[in-house]
Write a protein that holds these residues in place. Structure first.
Motif, PDB file in Angstrom:
ATOM      1  N   LEU A  82      10.845  40.250  10.771  1.00 18.81           N
ATOM      2  CA  LEU A  82      10.534  38.726  11.467  1.00 18.81           C
ATOM      3  C   LEU A  82      10.489  38.773  12.949  1.00 18.81           C
ATOM      4  O   LEU A  82       9.940  38.050  13.391  1.00 18.81           O
ATOM      5  CB  LEU A  82      12.284  38.041  11.033  1.00 18.81           C
ATOM      6  N   PHE A  83      10.711  39.732  13.385  1.00 23.14           N
ATOM      7  CA  PHE A  83      10.297  40.114  15.102  1.00 23.14           C
ATOM      8  C   PHE A  83       9.889  41.290  15.132  1.00 23.14           C
ATOM      9  O   PHE A  83       9.929  42.107  14.550  1.00 23.14           O
ATOM     10  CB  PHE A  83      11.734  40.112  15.775  1.00 23.14           C
ATOM     11  N   VAL A 123      12.019  32.755   7.529  1.00 21.09           N
ATOM     12  CA  VAL A 123      13.088  32.765   6.940  1.00 21.09           C
ATOM     13  C   VAL A 123      12.841  31.845   5.748  1.00 21.09           C
ATOM     14  O   VAL A 123      13.206  31.928   4.755  1.00 21.09           O
ATOM     15  CB  VAL A 123      14.259  32.664   7.785  1.00 21.09           C
ATOM     16  N   LYS A 124      12.553  30.401   6.144  1.00 22.96           N
ATOM     17  CA  LYS A 124      12.550  29.292   5.243  1.00 22.96           C
ATOM     18  C   LYS A 124      11.513  29.655   4.145  1.00 22.96           C
ATOM     19  O   LYS A 124      11.724  29.366   2.942  1.00 22.96           O
ATOM     20  CB  LYS A 124      12.304  28.082   5.839  1.00 22.96           C
ATOM     21  N   ARG A 125      10.443  30.178   4.578  1.00 25.30           N
ATOM     22  CA  ARG A 125       9.258  30.675   3.583  1.00 25.30           C
ATOM     23  C   ARG A 125       9.799  31.516   2.638  1.00 25.30           C
ATOM     24  O   ARG A 125       9.182  31.787   1.393  1.00 25.30           O
ATOM     25  CB  ARG A 125       7.803  30.912   4.184  1.00 25.30           C
ATOM     26  N   ALA A 126      10.569  32.480   3.072  1.00 27.12           N
ATOM     27  CA  ALA A 126      10.820  33.850   2.362  1.00 27.12           C
ATOM     28  C   ALA A 126      11.841  33.391   1.190  1.00 27.12           C
ATOM     29  O   ALA A 126      11.913  34.150   0.116  1.00 27.12           O
ATOM     30  CB  ALA A 126      11.556  34.833   3.408  1.00 27.12           C
ATOM     31  N   PRO A 174       3.271  37.124  -0.707  1.00 30.81           N
ATOM     32  CA  PRO A 174       3.667  37.875   0.415  1.00 30.81           C
ATOM     33  C   PRO A 174       3.405  37.187   1.725  1.00 30.81           C
ATOM     34  O   PRO A 174       2.573  36.125   1.847  1.00 30.81           O
ATOM     35  CB  PRO A 174       2.612  39.149   0.602  1.00 30.81           C
ATOM     36  N   ILE A 175       4.696  36.924   2.638  1.00 29.42           N
ATOM     37  CA  ILE A 175       4.671  36.462   3.859  1.00 29.42           C
ATOM     38  C   ILE A 175       4.460  37.440   4.951  1.00 29.42           C
ATOM     39  O   ILE A 175       5.388  38.225   5.098  1.00 29.42           O
ATOM     40  CB  ILE A 175       5.989  35.720   3.868  1.00 29.42           C
ATOM     41  N   LYS A 176       3.395  37.491   5.539  1.00 24.91           N
ATOM     42  CA  LYS A 176       2.831  38.148   6.715  1.00 24.91           C
ATOM     43  C   LYS A 176       3.109  37.736   7.928  1.00 24.91           C
ATOM     44  O   LYS A 176       2.353  36.490   8.193  1.00 24.91           O
ATOM     45  CB  LYS A 176       1.560  38.819   6.544  1.00 24.91           C
ATOM     46  N   PRO A 177       4.028  38.053   8.902  1.00 25.22           N
ATOM     47  CA  PRO A 177       4.028  37.425  10.381  1.00 25.22           C
ATOM     48  C   PRO A 177       2.886  37.613  10.944  1.00 25.22           C
ATOM     49  O   PRO A 177       1.990  38.385  10.821  1.00 25.22           O
ATOM     50  CB  PRO A 177       5.231  38.050  11.055  1.00 25.22           C
ATOM     51  N   PHE A 182      -0.334  43.290   8.320  1.00 24.36           N
ATOM     52  CA  PHE A 182      -0.702  44.101   7.322  1.00 24.36           C
ATOM     53  C   PHE A 182       0.673  44.677   6.575  1.00 24.36           C
ATOM     54  O   PHE A 182       0.640  45.272   5.325  1.00 24.36           O
ATOM     55  CB  PHE A 182      -1.167  45.569   7.885  1.00 24.36           C
ATOM     56  N   ARG A 183       1.846  43.985   6.788  1.00 26.30           N
ATOM     57  CA  ARG A 183       2.831  44.340   6.056  1.00 26.30           C
ATOM     58  C   ARG A 183       3.701  42.924   6.070  1.00 26.30           C
ATOM     59  O   ARG A 183       4.095  42.184   6.962  1.00 26.30           O
ATOM     60  CB  ARG A 183       3.756  45.322   6.966  1.00 26.30           C
ATOM     61  N   GLY A 184       4.341  42.520   4.695  1.00 25.23           N
ATOM     62  CA  GLY A 184       4.994  41.567   4.525  1.00 25.23           C
ATOM     63  C   GLY A 184       6.545  41.683   4.635  1.00 25.23           C
ATOM     64  O   GLY A 184       6.958  42.685   4.861  1.00 25.23           O
ATOM     65  N   ILE A 185       6.948  40.469   4.727  1.00 21.09           N
ATOM     66  CA  ILE A 185       8.676  40.436   4.821  1.00 21.09           C
ATOM     67  C   ILE A 185       9.354  40.966   3.420  1.00 21.09           C
ATOM     68  O   ILE A 185       8.981  40.583   2.325  1.00 21.09           O
ATOM     69  CB  ILE A 185       9.189  39.201   4.988  1.00 21.09           C
ATOM     70  N   LYS A 186      10.189  41.846   3.728  1.00 27.76           N
ATOM     71  CA  LYS A 186      11.043  42.383   2.413  1.00 27.76           C
ATOM     72  C   LYS A 186      12.346  41.882   2.722  1.00 27.76           C
ATOM     73  O   LYS A 186      12.883  41.780   3.657  1.00 27.76           O
ATOM     74  CB  LYS A 186      10.718  43.810   2.537  1.00 27.76           C
ATOM     75  N   ALA A 187      12.957  41.758   1.445  1.00 24.52           N
ATOM     76  CA  ALA A 187      14.529  41.311   1.503  1.00 24.52           C
ATOM     77  C   ALA A 187      15.220  42.339   0.704  1.00 24.52           C
ATOM     78  O   ALA A 187      14.874  42.977  -0.405  1.00 24.52           O
ATOM     79  CB  ALA A 187      14.617  39.983   0.915  1.00 24.52           C
ATOM     80  N   GLY A 188      16.671  42.698   1.297  1.00 28.65           N
ATOM     81  CA  GLY A 188      17.415  43.626   0.453  1.00 28.65           C
ATOM     82  C   GLY A 188      18.727  43.100   0.452  1.00 28.65           C
ATOM     83  O   GLY A 188      19.461  42.388   1.643  1.00 28.65           O
TER      84      GLY A 188
END
Length: 864
Positions: A82-83, A123-126, A174-177, A182-188
């Motif tokens: 995210l940052f 965050v809202k889009r994820a 994929p949501i890429k900032p 080249f790398r999307g957001i991941k959630a765990g």
């Protein structure tokens, strides 16, 4: 879980993790999330130095422990990317991070008009609307580039189902900032108990996994690498897993998990910190405590260097030597060249010459003219000698020019002011300060100063010697960082030779008949263009630092043989040919001997200085409009000069002293008498009544006062002594003074101290005379003093009596041995008679000495 790129894709699809999470919950016997009790939910005011993660004070967070607590049907997600991680230090000080509370972030999350660059928009889009959860708290983690999302879910779903739905959604869309396209957001899903610390510990790709007890009464179990792999692999590609050595005593037990990237390590650390599980086959539970660890990269090159000093240190020494040659040698050659050509001297600048021309009528350099007047008269008598030396500089003979003469004979003035007048390619190397320098560093510094060699690091050689000694003591191999005095001297002289060659070639034109000649051929064809090296005070204190003289002579021989420069030696040592012949054994030197002036030349020299002074005085009187001096006021007593000039002799320095005394108004007789008196006092102080230090030699005398007085007394009476006759005298052959038993060494030391002069005949020492002409009169003046004569004669007779007493002691000892024989053989009678006669003769001499000594003691008791 959102799959990454092909090489980082998890080993199983997202829905595979639901039963695994359930199994993990069964192993750990914990319910996720666990309720840890009622905590203080009082709202804490946010401060600028506090992170919103620990200072939020909202429901479900603790500002005291730094942990996030969950209730029933509550869980936590961690969203990364995210940052930007590279700007973590800067973003930590953003006002929105420290001033906005968590409810404000929720309101911003629920706002429909979010900016595309706002992290809350990501965050809202994820979190798609299809997932039936409600976000209750958002806790940003700026330094880790992500945020904790606390949410509630209905009873029909589990936390694992929510994670699976999010993983599918992020995998499909994929949501890429903007900062990482080249790398999307991941959630765990956060399985452990996250620690919201605000310490300055930046994320790393290595995690330190510590195994701590889940309960105080139960010891933890160390997880195997297989268990660690199955637990951490879901977050990204693992590069290596390193377990703690079995014999390690470090507690708690730990293991290192190295990820390929930093983002997977961040996800694993935030999701598994505080996770409690039970290893298969173990009866106790283990809590995982994760922290970032700086990976220590293996320094293979440095390890090889440190493990092979015998190879590396010589290579390093060679590299440093090569670096010095490449960098400093051209600079040093430049400074030597400037020193020879005198390009950096202010007196050679155009500004100084212009000022001198403009002020020549105002400033009268009278003192210099007065000093040069007598020298000009002297040089007029030596015109043929000057022409011969100048002619030798135009020849192509590869040999030296040697100017030999006693101190004060004007050799240096003859060369610098007459032979080499007007030349700008002269290098003067004075050996006196070089050989008198203290220590190797001082010798190197003085030699470098003489030739203009700079920069010079004379102190570095002592430091290098200590480093060499330390390395040799530890490794057994000499590093070679330091250089001995000989190699340093050779290096300085070689650099000077290169600079002299450039000076000799400075006048060469690119066009002309000599354009096709090589440098050596050009210098051989044009000896008039070669530079001139003047080596002054050669063999000064020749017994000390002979290596310096040998290297200078070898260097001078190389200069003349290579046609680089002409070399002129100025020396006062009559044995110079022995040293120079080693360097040029097959050459005949151009030898010039400068002796004392004849009485006529000496008189003319003094008068010429006085005439110049009178001329200057008249000119000053005319300028001052004062009445001129009468003839009676001029020097009318020069007729006395004929009577006393012969006593003074023809030594140039003594004549200059006489001229200065005459200028201040003394009569010639008075001036000469004062000079003789001063010389007598000097002889008395240095050679007769002085301490045990030699005449300026800085060491013990190599002669005795009795030996010096013997020579003074004999030379005053005879003017010239036979060399071998002096060697056979008892004072020299049987001296009782320590260090003065070697007669030839004593005479050589006295000659170096200028008390005497040894004249040679066919290469062998033949006669002994006074060191300077004025010393002859000074010797006679000393003999006229009854106290000095009585005291020194008493000392001389005392030493002679001691010598005879030793002879008697030896004879008596031998007679005692003969008397101890049981029967007196007739063969020993002759030896007994010889010893008795010798004993009688020595006793008679002692009696005569003591009688004479009695009269001398009477004189000393009566005279003042």
């Amino acid at each position: 879980m959102i799959p990454g790129p092909a090489m980082l894709r998890p080993l199983a699809p997202p829905n595979f993790w639901a039963p695994l999470l359930a199994a993990a919950s069964a192993i750990s016997s914990r319910r996720l999330p666990a309720v840890l009790g009622n905590l203080d939910h009082k709202r804490w005011p946010a401060r600028r130095w506090e992170s919103s993660a620990t200072a939020s004070g909202t429901t479900g967070s603790s500002s005291k422990t730094g942990h996030i607590y969950t209730g029933p049907n509550e869980s936590i997600l961690f969203l990364d990317n995210l940052f930007p991680l590279k700007l973590a230090s800067l973003l930590l000080w953003r006002p929105w991070e420290t001033k906005r509370d968590l409810p404000g972030l929720l309101r911003q999350f629920e706002d429909a008009s979010l900016s595309a660059l706002d992290p809350m928009n990501l965050v809202k889009r994820a979190i798609p609307e299809t997932v039936p959860i409600k976000v209750t708290e958002i806790i940003p983690r700026l330094k880790e580039g992500g945020a904790y999302i606390k949410f509630t879910y209905p009873d029909t779903l589990s936390a694992a189902d929510v994670e699976g739905e999010l993983a599918k959604s992020l995998d499909k869309k994929p949501i890429k900032p903007w900062f990482n396209p080249f790398r999307g957001i991941k959630a765990g899903l956060v399985l452990g108990r996250p620690w919201l610390e605000d310490l300055y510990r930046l994320p790393r790709s290595r995690l330190r996994v510590e195994f701590v007890p889940a309960k105080d009464s139960e010891p933890p179990t160390e997880l195997s690498q297989e268990s660690l792999y199955s637990l951490f692999r879901r977050y990204g590609k693992i590069a290596d897993i390193t377990s703690q050595p079995p014999d390690s005593k470090i507690l708690p037990k730990f293991a290192y998990v190295d990820f390929v990237g930093v983002r997977p390590a961040i996800m694993a650390r935030n999701c598994l910190h505080g996770f409690v599980l039970q290893e298969e086959g173990s009866k106790t539970q283990t809590r995982l405590r994760l922290s970032y660890e700086q990976r220590v990269k293996p320094h293979h090159i440095w390890n090889w260097i440190s493990n092979h000093p015998r190879i590396v240190i010589p290579i390093l020494a060679a590299f440093l030597a090569a670096f010095t040659v490449v960098v400093f040698d051209p600079i040093r050659e430049f400074f030597v060249k400037m020193h020879v050509q005198k390009s950096l001297e202010f007196t050679n600048s155009k500004l100084y010459k212009w000022l001198k021309r403009q002020t020549s009528d105002i400033l009268a350099f009278r003192k210099r003219k007065d000093e040069d007047a007598g020298l000009d008269a002297l040089f007029a008598h030596r015109k043929e000698l000057i022409d011969a030396i100048q002619a030798s500089l135009l020849e192509t003979d590869d040999t030296f020019v040697v100017i030999h003469g006693p101190r004060g004979s004007g050799g240096k003035e003859l060369i610098m002011d007459q032979v080499l007048q007007g030349r700008n390619d002269i290098l003067v190397l004075d050996c006196k300060p070089v050989v008198e320098a203290r220590g190797e560093a001082g010798t190197i510094r003085k030699l470098a100063f003489q030739v203009g060699y700079r920069p010079v690091f004379s102190w570095a050689n002592n430091l290098s010697s200590m480093i060499d000694l330390a390395i040799q003591g530890t490794t057994g191999v000499k590093a070679g960082f330091s250089e001995n005095l000989e190699s340093q001297v050779v290096k300085i002289l070689q650099t000077t030779a290169s600079a002299l060659k450039e000076v000799s070639l400075a006048d060469r034109k690119k066009e002309g008949k000599d354009a096709n000649l090589s440098d050596d051929a050009y210098l051989e064809a044009h000896p008039e263009h070669r530079a001139v090296v003047v080596i002054d005070n050669f063999l000064h204190k020749g017994e000390e630092k002979s290596m310096i003289y040998d290297k200078i002579a070898d260097w001078a021989a190389a200069l003349v043989q290579s046609n680089i420069a002409h070399v002129i030696f100025l020396t006062t040592d009559p044995s110079y040919s022995k040293s120079l012949s080693k360097s040029l054994p097959d050459r005949v030197f151009h030898q010039v001997t400068l002796g004392d002036l004849s009485p006529e030349e000496a008189k003319h020299f003094v008068i010429s200085q006085l005439e110049q002074d009178d001329h200057s005085t008249k000119k000053d009187n005319q300028d001052d409009e004062s009445p001129p001096k009468t003839e009676k006021q001029h020097r009318q007593d020069l007729r006395e000069l004929d009577e006393c000039i012969e006593s003074l002799g023809g030594r140039l320095t003594d004549l200059q002293v006489l001229a200065r005394r005459l200028k201040v108004g003394q009569s010639p007789k008075k001036a000469v008498s004062d000079i003789i008196e001063q010389s007598a006092s000097e002889i008395l102080r240095i050679f007769l009544l002085g301490n045990n230090k030699g005449a300026g030699n800085g060491g013990d005398k190599k002669w005795s006062a009795e030996q010096a007085w013997y020579l003074i007394k004999e030379i005053a009476a005879k003017e010239s002594l036979r060399y071998n006759e002096v060697l056979l005298s008892s004072t020299f052959t049987s001296s009782t003074t320590p260090g003065a038993a070697n007669a030839e060494a004593v005479l050589e030391s006295l000659a170096n101290a200028e008390l005497i002069t040894v004249k040679s005949h066919h290469g062998r020492p033949a006669t002994i005379r006074a060191g300077k002409p004025v010393y002859q009169a000074a010797f006679s003046r000393l003999l006229e003093d009854p106290v000095v004569r009585a005291r020194m004669d008493l000392a001389l007779l005392g030493e002679l009596a001691k010598i005879e007493a030793k002879t008697i002691d030896k004879a008596e000892a031998e007679l005692g041995v003969l008397a101890a024989l049981p029967q007196q053989p007739y063969q020993a009678a002759e030896r007994v008679n010889y010893l008795l006669a010798k004993l009688q003769s020595s006793q008679q001499k002692i009696a005569a000495y003591e009688k004479e000594m009695g009269g001398l003691k009477k004189i000393l008791s009566q005279e003042v």
